[in-house]
Design an enzyme around this catalytic site. Structure first.
Site, PDB file in Angstrom:
ATOM      1  N   THR A  92      -5.754 -14.170  -1.809  1.00 44.23           N
ATOM      2  CA  THR A  92      -4.977 -14.238  -0.571  1.00 44.23           C
ATOM      3  C   THR A  92      -5.152 -15.539   0.195  1.00 44.23           C
ATOM      4  O   THR A  92      -4.428 -15.780   1.162  1.00 44.23           O
ATOM      5  CB  THR A  92      -5.369 -13.077   0.371  1.00 44.23           C
ATOM      6  OG1 THR A  92      -6.754 -13.211   0.734  1.00 44.23           O
ATOM      7  CG2 THR A  92      -5.157 -11.741  -0.311  1.00 44.23           C
TER       8      THR A  92
ATOM      9  N   SER B  14       0.785  -1.237   0.000  1.00 45.54           N
ATOM     10  CA  SER B  14       0.000   0.000   0.000  1.00 45.54           C
ATOM     11  C   SER B  14       0.812   1.280   0.000  1.00 45.54           C
ATOM     12  O   SER B  14       0.239   2.369  -0.104  1.00 45.54           O
ATOM     13  CB  SER B  14      -0.957   0.006   1.186  1.00 45.54           C
ATOM     14  OG  SER B  14      -2.109  -0.731   0.869  1.00 45.54           O
TER      15      SER B  14
ATOM     16  N   ASN C 202      -9.137  -0.619  -0.350  1.00 48.49           N
ATOM     17  CA  ASN C 202      -8.246  -0.685  -1.509  1.00 48.49           C
ATOM     18  C   ASN C 202      -8.963  -0.325  -2.799  1.00 48.49           C
ATOM     19  O   ASN C 202      -8.353   0.161  -3.748  1.00 48.49           O
ATOM     20  CB  ASN C 202      -7.641  -2.079  -1.596  1.00 48.49           C
ATOM     21  CG  ASN C 202      -6.701  -2.356  -0.441  1.00 48.49           C
ATOM     22  OD1 ASN C 202      -5.622  -1.809  -0.365  1.00 48.49           O
ATOM     23  ND2 ASN C 202      -7.138  -3.198   0.493  1.00 48.49           N
TER      24      ASN C 202
ATOM     25  N   GLY D 210       2.779  -0.862   4.038  1.00 54.32           N
ATOM     26  CA  GLY D 210       2.212  -1.727   3.021  1.00 54.32           C
ATOM     27  C   GLY D 210       2.439  -3.186   3.331  1.00 54.32           C
ATOM     28  O   GLY D 210       3.547  -3.586   3.686  1.00 54.32           O
TER      29      GLY D 210
ATOM     30  N   TYR E 262     -10.602   2.034   5.638  1.00 53.40           N
ATOM     31  CA  TYR E 262      -9.571   1.748   4.635  1.00 53.40           C
ATOM     32  C   TYR E 262     -10.142   0.828   3.563  1.00 53.40           C
ATOM     33  O   TYR E 262     -10.639  -0.247   3.858  1.00 53.40           O
ATOM     34  CB  TYR E 262      -8.394   1.076   5.334  1.00 53.40           C
ATOM     35  CG  TYR E 262      -7.113   1.035   4.561  1.00 53.40           C
ATOM     36  CD1 TYR E 262      -6.219   2.094   4.628  1.00 53.40           C
ATOM     37  CD2 TYR E 262      -6.784  -0.064   3.786  1.00 53.40           C
ATOM     38  CE1 TYR E 262      -5.023   2.062   3.935  1.00 53.40           C
ATOM     39  CE2 TYR E 262      -5.593  -0.105   3.092  1.00 53.40           C
ATOM     40  CZ  TYR E 262      -4.714   0.953   3.175  1.00 53.40           C
ATOM     41  OH  TYR E 262      -3.526   0.912   2.485  1.00 53.40           O
TER      42      TYR E 262
END
Length: 384
Positions: free
Chosen positions: A159, A90, A197, A341, A195
């Site tokens: 993931t 990130s 993405n 990140g 948050y």
């Protein structure tokens, strides 16, 4: 600095695991305040927790200190290299925000433009409405747009266990945003902070729409080349890691301490895209954040916009988020600016003081244990 309430891109190194190896002493080049003994000890402590290896670089004025602890290959025992290239996760967001602010300075877009104005019909479904979300809200995570990493259809392949089969798959930004639209927004635009993405995947799409070129090409042209960041890149769909580099070790989000560790060095980074696909080194990251905070990349007006923050975590009142840049107040009273990140087999952190004189960047080659929090505190607080 990474948001504690959500993964920095995909993976968070938050739970301690069994040690994979012993902790050899750190090696260093250069001198600095107090020879950075506390920073070195904090790096060794992360290796003792089970992180295979840690690297770091600190710049104070003209003084540069570099150190490594642990290994880059647990099979051969080869040490990590101080100049290793790694996935920054990130931290990519600060690069994307910087390009967006440059475009704002040029009058090619406005931060208060709606997402709909640039991407008609893209943010729609289950309560999402791009007509009510601004570019500013994308950059500071107040849009309420759902994070694609909350979509099971995606996370299993990106993931979870499915990663081993799908690691070379290509994901398009439009595809990832579409998956995020399958669920409801987290909150009404502008009413809270979370948050996501997806915000930065959209920001990358806006950059392409405004310039006619992929966001990665704009980063190369506007940031990487002017600053001479020779080891920083936007890989797109290329799964390879340029050398030198160690192995990135991952447990694929498994919560069991005894879960198998995988080599996740190679994968198609389009799964993160503009939210976290970039590669860099500690030296390049220090140079980048120093340039950002010293106003070398855009006018002071845009730097002021970047540094205008909102609370990012109710449990940590000292943690705030601006436009692709976080601020955090350390216990010793020092305020740091930067970003963190996390991505498969990599946990990175890059921080600096407001004047950019004291910068530090670190990388851990694991995603299930270890954290840079204590390392950063040791470096900037020391005996204070």
């Amino acid at each position: 600095m990474r948001a504690r309430s959500a993964p920095a891109v995909a993976l968070a190194a938050a739970v301690a695991g069994a040690a994979l190896l012993s902790a050899p002493a750190a090696t260093a080049a250069g001198q600095g305040r107090d020879d950075h003994r506390r920073t070195r000890a904090a790096m060794d402590a992360e290796v003792a927790k089970g992180v295979p290896g840690v690297i770091g670089q600190v710049v104070e004025g003209r003084k540069v200190w570099r150190a490594t602890s642990g290994v880059g290959n647990t099979d051969t025992g080869q040490p990590r290299g101080a100049d290793d290239v790694f996935r920054v996760g990130s931290i990519t967001k600060t690069f994307v925000a910087t390009v967006t602010l440059q475009l704002a300075a040029e009058g090619r877009l406005h931060l208060d433009d709606t997402v709909e104005r640039w991407l008609p019909g893209v943010v729609r479904g289950h309560g999402h409405d791009g007509r009510r979300v601004t570019l500013r809200q994308l950059l500071n995570h107040t849009s309420g747009i759902r994070d694609v990493f909350d979509e099971p259809e995606f996370t299993d392949k990106a993931t979870g266990p499915g990663f081993l089969t799908h690691r070379y798959d290509t994901w398009t930004p439009r595809q990832l945003v579409g998956l995020a639209m399958k669920g409801a927004p987290t909150f009404e635009p502008g009413t809270s902070w979370s948050y996501s993405n997806t915000n930065y995947m959209l920001a990358g799409m806006v950059i392409e729409k405004a310039t006619g070129r992929p966001y990665g090409k704009e980063i190369e042209h506007r940031i990487i080349e002017p600053l001479g960041l020779r080891h920083t890149s936007v890989p797109g769909t290329d799964p390879r890691m340029p050398g030198p580099h160690g192995i990135a070790y991952s447990k694929l989000m498994a919560e069991k301490p005894a879960a198998e560790v995988y080599d996740a060095t190679e994968f198609n980074p389009s799964l993160a895209g503009a939210a976290g696909e970039m590669l860099s080194t500690t030296g390049d990251l220090n140079r980048f954040y120093r340039a950002v905070l010293r106003g070398r990349l855009f006018p002071q007006r845009q730097l002021k916009e970047m540094l205008t923050t909102v609370p990012a975590d109710e449990e940590e009142p000292g943690l705030r988020y601006g436009l692709g840049l976080m601020t955090q107040d350390l216990p010793c009273g020092i305020r740091l600016y930067g970003h963190g990140g996390g991505i498969h087999g990599s946990s990175a952190e890059a921080v600096a003081t407001r004047d950019g004189r004291h910068t530090a960047a670190f990388n851990l080659n694991a995603d299930w244990t270890g954290d840079s929090v204590d390392i950063v505190a040791a470096e900037f607080c020391g005996g204070k």
